[in-house]
Design an enzyme around this catalytic site. Structure first.
Site, PDB file in Angstrom:
ATOM      1  N   LEU A 158       0.854  -1.183   0.000  1.00  0.00           N
ATOM      2  CA  LEU A 158       0.000   0.000   0.000  1.00  0.00           C
ATOM      3  C   LEU A 158       0.893   1.238   0.000  1.00  0.00           C
ATOM      4  O   LEU A 158       1.939   1.255   0.651  1.00  0.00           O
ATOM      5  CB  LEU A 158      -0.897   0.037   1.250  1.00  0.00           C
ATOM      6  N   ASP A 159       0.471   2.279  -0.708  1.00  0.00           N
ATOM      7  CA  ASP A 159       1.209   3.540  -0.718  1.00  0.00           C
ATOM      8  C   ASP A 159       1.253   4.126   0.691  1.00  0.00           C
ATOM      9  O   ASP A 159       0.402   3.827   1.534  1.00  0.00           O
ATOM     10  CB  ASP A 159       0.527   4.553  -1.646  1.00  0.00           C
ATOM     11  N   LYS A 160       2.207   5.002   0.914  1.00  0.00           N
ATOM     12  CA  LYS A 160       2.401   5.619   2.227  1.00  0.00           C
ATOM     13  C   LYS A 160       1.117   6.262   2.747  1.00  0.00           C
ATOM     14  O   LYS A 160       0.752   6.083   3.898  1.00  0.00           O
ATOM     15  CB  LYS A 160       3.520   6.663   2.155  1.00  0.00           C
TER      16      LYS A 160
ATOM     17  N   THR B 178      -1.901   5.596   2.112  1.00  0.00           N
ATOM     18  CA  THR B 178      -3.052   4.701   2.138  1.00  0.00           C
ATOM     19  C   THR B 178      -3.083   3.845   3.391  1.00  0.00           C
ATOM     20  O   THR B 178      -2.084   3.271   3.779  1.00  0.00           O
ATOM     21  CB  THR B 178      -3.005   3.780   0.894  1.00  0.00           C
TER      22      THR B 178
END
Length: 181
Positions: free
Chosen positions: A59-61, A63
């Site tokens: 997951l992106d930072k 998110t």
């Protein structure tokens, strides 16, 4: 059946621990990988569970959400295969302040590096990203998006929603300044 366990810390909460994997809920603003002298959520989980863990997806930072971390490389391979075959499916929720022209559909295009850590969607099939979305009114000019990525590319959901004019509110890279606030 997953037994619900809740352990709070600054990086994640524990949803469940199974024989072959753990399920955690990653907090927003936490790096996935260790960088800039801070360890990421995987290292934090390894320290908490006191064992090597293998990422199955990321997951992106910015998110938050559920992550599966395997307890062995064999388990990671099996889980990755389940994601690849879509036997395990991922859905994401996002909020935008812009209504798309269509309330549901597929967003498909090539992902290409752009400027300032950004990606853009192109008409090419190189590095193809496919994203399915459904949009619902939340009132007061806000839209809820239920998003299902069919591929797993960097920033895919963020780029896809921006490409239909509905950047995610709070996104410091892809949203307008007003939506970012």
């Amino acid at each position: 059946m997953l037994e619900a366990i809740t352990v709070e810390n600054e990086y994640f909460s524990v949803v469940s621990e199974e024989d072959d994997f753990v399920v955690i809920n990653k907090r927003p603003g936490i790096n996935f990988h260790s960088e800039d002298g801070e360890f990421g959520v995987v290292v934090a989980a390894e320290r908490y569970f006191k064992q090597k863990l293998f990422s199955v997806h990321r997951l992106d930072k910015m998110t938050s959400g559920i992550l599966l971390l395997a307890k062995s490389s064999a388990a990671a391979n099996r889980l990755s295969e389940l994601f690849k075959n879509q036997d395990i499916q991922k859905f994401y929720l996002a909020i935008s302040d812009k209504k798309p022209k269509k309330t549901q559909g597929l967003i498909k295009g090539g992902m290409e590096k752009s400027r300032r850590s950004m990606w853009k969607l192109t008409r090419s099939n190189d590095n193809l990203a496919i994203t399915q979305f459904f949009s619902f009114s939340l009132g007061e000019g806000k839209r809820l998006f239920v998003v299902k990525p069919k591929t797993g590319k960097t920033h895919q959901i963020r780029v896809a929603l921006k490409s239909i004019g509905s950047a995610i509110c709070g996104d410091s890279i892809y949203a307008t300044e007003e939506a970012h606030r």
